[in-house]
Motif scaffolding. Structure first.
Motif, mmCIF file in Angstrom:
data_model
loop_
_atom_site.group_PDB
_atom_site.id
_atom_site.type_symbol
_atom_site.label_atom_id
_atom_site.label_comp_id
_atom_site.label_asym_id
_atom_site.label_seq_id
_atom_site.Cartn_x
_atom_site.Cartn_y
_atom_site.Cartn_z
ATOM 1 N N VAL A 77 -3.452 23.879 -35.485
ATOM 2 C CA VAL A 77 -2.404 23.225 -34.699
ATOM 3 C C VAL A 77 -1.032 23.746 -35.127
ATOM 4 N N SER A 78 -0.837 23.919 -36.432
ATOM 5 C CA SER A 78 0.437 24.443 -36.932
ATOM 6 C C SER A 78 0.658 25.868 -36.444
ATOM 7 N N ASN B 292 1.800 25.698 -32.950
ATOM 8 C CA ASN B 292 3.197 25.249 -32.917
ATOM 9 C C ASN B 292 4.158 26.287 -33.475
ATOM 10 N N GLN C 236 -1.989 19.280 -29.120
ATOM 11 C CA GLN C 236 -0.803 20.056 -29.474
ATOM 12 C C GLN C 236 0.130 20.216 -28.269
ATOM 13 N N ALA D 225 -4.240 16.403 -35.353
ATOM 14 C CA ALA D 225 -3.429 17.257 -34.484
ATOM 15 C C ALA D 225 -2.070 16.616 -34.196
ATOM 16 N N CYS E 178 1.688 17.964 -35.483
ATOM 17 C CA CYS E 178 2.803 18.245 -34.585
ATOM 18 C C CYS E 178 4.079 17.632 -35.163
#
Length: 189
Positions: free
Chosen positions: A55-56, A59, A110, A141, A145
Motif C-alpha cells: 500500500v505504501s 502511495n 488505497q 491498508a 494510507c
C-alpha cells in the motif's frame, strides 16, 4: 529539500522525526502499528507487513514502503532485494492465491474505501480468506494510507538506498513497534 517544519531531531528518518516532534502522538500511532502488524492471527506477520509495504508503494511513500518491506524481508528470511517482489503486488509468484486476493482489496482501499468491490471480497472468500483476514487487510491498508500521508505530507527525510533499512527491519520484526529509539541507526550523518 528538508522537512517542511522544524523537527527537534531532523536526522531521524520518516515517521520517527514527526513522532519525536509530537511525542504524545507516538504511543497511539505505535500501538496501531503493533496491533495490526505484530500478530499472526489469520494472516501472518510477514503477510501483514507485505500489505503495509505494498500500500505504501502504491502511495509512493518511499520510507514506509521500504522500512515495512525490510520487515517483510526479515520475516521471510530473505534479502532486502525481495522488495522488488512486494512491488509486483498480486502478480507476485511468491504469494498464495488468498494473499493475492487480499492485495487486490488493499489496493482498492488505497484508492478509497468506496472502491472496494463485493467481487473482490467474494474472490478473497473463495480463496479461503476469513472475515477477520479481510477486516485486517482493510484496516492495515487504511492505516498505512494515513501513515504515508503523515510522512510525506511533512516531506520527511528517508534514505534512498534500501540496503540501509535492512538492519532496522530485522529489529522491528523481532521487537515490534513499541520500543523506544526507533530509527537511531538510520540517522543522517
Amino acid at each position: 529539500m528538508s522537512c517542511y517544519i522544524n523537527l527537534p531531531d531532523p536526522h531521524l528518518p520518516g515517521i520517527w522525526g514527526p513522532m519525536r516532534f509530537r511525542p504524545e502522538t507516538a504511543p497511539p500511532l505505535s500501538q496501531i502499528a503493533q496491533a495490526l502488524l505484530q500478530t499472526d492471527e489469520g494472516i501472518s506477520r510477514m503477510e501483514r507487513e507485505w500489505i503495509a509495504s505494498y500500500v505504501s508503494y502504491l502511495n509512493g511513500c518511499h520510507f514506509c514502503h521500504t522500512i515495512h518491506g525490510a520487515v517483510t524481508c526479515a520475516h521471510a528470511h530473505q534479502s532486502i532485494d525481495m522488495i522488488d517482489e512486494i512491488e509486483k503486488g498480486p502478480a507476485s509468484h511468491q504469494l498464495s492465491d488468498k494473499m493475492k486476493t487480499l492485495l487486490v482489496i488493499a489496493a482498492q482501499v488505497q484508492k478509497g474505501g468506496k472502491h472496494v468491490t463485493l467481487q473482490a471480497i467474494e474472490a478473497a472468500k473463495q480463496a479461503g480468506a476469513t472475515d477477520l483476514e479481510i477486516h485486517d487487510t482493510v484496516l492495515i491498508a487504511a492505516a498505512f494510507c494515513m501513515f504515508n500521508r503523515y510522512v510525506d505530507g511533512l516531506h520527511t527525510w528517508a534514505p534512498a538506498d534500501r540496503r540501509l533499512y535492512a538492519e532496522e527491519g530485522k529489529r522491528m520484526a523481532i521487537e515490534g513497534y513499541l520500543r523506544k529509539n526507533k530509527g537511531q541507526q538510520m540517522q543522517k550523518a
